[in-house]
Design a protein around this motif. Structure first.
Motif: not given
Length: 119
Positions: A98-111
């Motif tokens: 889970l990444t947070v940059a200001g008000a933006v949250k994005i999740t990334y997944w591995g394989q």
């Protein structure tokens, strides 16, 4: 962008151990929490463990006392040490960031990496 690569899965007998690794690259400074999930065939994805940027950890009741999540910040890698494995731990294990940059949250997944525990 964050890239996650899991490794360490395999086949092990019940009672054995495995250590999974989740290597992160890219904008790792923006990662807030890294989690391990697992999904067994025909079952819903289950949250296994999380570790925050400050080191706080949480575990699913089903793995407490058997699994340990840890991180090596110098290597941008999170580990999941799995001991006393049971056949019901068999699943594809994936790490999630889970990444947070200001008000933006994005999740990334591995394989994902397959863990198979034989009885």
């Amino acid at each position: 962008q964050v890239q996650l690569v899991e490794s360490g899965g395999g086949l092990v007998q019940a009672g054995g151990s495995l250590r999974l690794s989740c290597a992160a690259s890219g904008s790792t400074f923006s990662i807030n929490v890294i989690a391990w999930y697992r999904q067994a065939p025909g079952k819903q994805r289950e949250l296994v463990a999380t570790i925050g940027s400050g080191g706080t950890t949480n575990y699913a009741d089903s793995v407490k006392g058997r699994f340990t999540i840890s991180r090596d910040n110098a290597k941008n890698t999170v580990y999941l040490q799995m001991n006393s494995l049971k056949p019901e731990d068999t699943a594809v294990y994936s790490c999630n960031a889970l990444t947070v940059a200001g008000a933006v949250k994005i999740t990334y997944w591995g394989q994902g990496t397959q863990v198979t525990v034989s009885s």
